[in-house]
Design a protein around this motif. Structure first.
Motif, mmCIF file in Angstrom:
data_model
loop_
_atom_site.group_PDB
_atom_site.id
_atom_site.type_symbol
_atom_site.label_atom_id
_atom_site.label_comp_id
_atom_site.label_asym_id
_atom_site.label_seq_id
_atom_site.Cartn_x
_atom_site.Cartn_y
_atom_site.Cartn_z
ATOM 1 N N SER A 37 0.817 -1.214 0.000
ATOM 2 C CA SER A 37 0.000 0.000 0.000
ATOM 3 C C SER A 37 0.853 1.267 0.000
ATOM 4 N N TYR A 82 -12.668 9.023 3.297
ATOM 5 C CA TYR A 82 -12.093 7.889 2.564
ATOM 6 C C TYR A 82 -12.476 6.558 3.222
ATOM 7 N N THR A 83 -12.291 6.458 4.535
ATOM 8 C CA THR A 83 -12.605 5.183 5.199
ATOM 9 C C THR A 83 -14.104 4.912 5.183
ATOM 10 N N LEU A 86 -14.838 3.707 1.680
ATOM 11 C CA LEU A 86 -14.298 2.360 1.492
ATOM 12 C C LEU A 86 -15.230 1.330 2.123
ATOM 13 N N GLY A 97 -13.375 -5.470 3.713
ATOM 14 C CA GLY A 97 -12.639 -4.210 3.709
ATOM 15 C C GLY A 97 -11.250 -4.338 3.108
ATOM 16 N N LEU A 98 -10.541 -5.408 3.429
ATOM 17 C CA LEU A 98 -9.198 -5.589 2.891
ATOM 18 C C LEU A 98 -9.236 -5.752 1.377
ATOM 19 N N THR A 100 -11.519 -4.571 -0.601
ATOM 20 C CA THR A 100 -11.852 -3.251 -1.139
ATOM 21 C C THR A 100 -10.638 -2.343 -1.109
ATOM 22 N N PHE A 101 -9.889 -2.390 -0.017
ATOM 23 C CA PHE A 101 -8.663 -1.601 0.090
ATOM 24 C C PHE A 101 -7.714 -1.945 -1.053
ATOM 25 N N LYS A 105 -6.495 0.501 -4.118
ATOM 26 C CA LYS A 105 -5.076 0.729 -4.409
ATOM 27 C C LYS A 105 -4.753 0.363 -5.860
ATOM 28 N N ASP A 110 -8.165 5.463 -4.114
ATOM 29 C CA ASP A 110 -7.818 6.242 -2.928
ATOM 30 C C ASP A 110 -7.376 7.649 -3.314
#
Length: 142
Positions: A37, A82-83, A86, A97-98, A100-101, A105, A110
């Motif tokens: 990240s 942002y969070t 997300l 969530g991971l 999506t993160f 990226k 982001d």
């Protein structure tokens, strides 16, 4: 990219992940997320930059420097937006969530959200999620 970089960078990433895991007292999986990240990760394969020449400790310090700079550049309201976005996107797609993160990226969502925070945070959640879908579709065509 040369063959040398293709072979040495994975070894460097492995050692860097172990270093991060130890110094930050986090799992190796979390250390890999920390690496992947960070914008500096892409530079590891840049033949001209030669980041892979650095020792593991020196790489760790550079990754920390970049991370701290990124954190200081993002305002708290922008980060909360942002969070929030997300998490709402993850729920709307039925993914974690991971995941999506990682998706954000991969397609620079982001950066899109943070760079356009002033406009996007005034819109409804549905509108923002639709904009993210459109943004990702445009990035997939590039």
């Amino acid at each position: 990219m040369g063959v040398y970089e293709e072979n040495i960078v994975p070894v460097k990433i492995s050692r860097l992940a172990e270093c991060i895991s130890t110094k930050k007292h986090i799992s190796l999986d979390d250390a890999l997320v920390y690496i992947y990240s960070n914008p500096l990760y892409k530079e590891l394969y840049n033949e001209g930059a030669k980041w892979w020449y650095l020792s593991t400790d020196a790489l760790y310090e550079e990754f920390e420097r970049v991370r701290k700079k990124l954190i200081s550049e993002v305002s708290r309201p922008a980060f909360e937006f942002y969070t929030y976005t997300l998490e709402k996107y993850a729920i709307s797609k039925g993914i974690g969530g991971l995941q999506t993160f990682a998706l954000f990226k991969e397609y620079d969502v982001d950066e899109f959200l943070l760079n356009h925070y002033d406009l996007l945070h005034t819109q409804g959640t549905g509108y923002v999620l639709d904009e993210i879908d459109r943004f990702i579709q445009r990035r997939k065509r590039i």
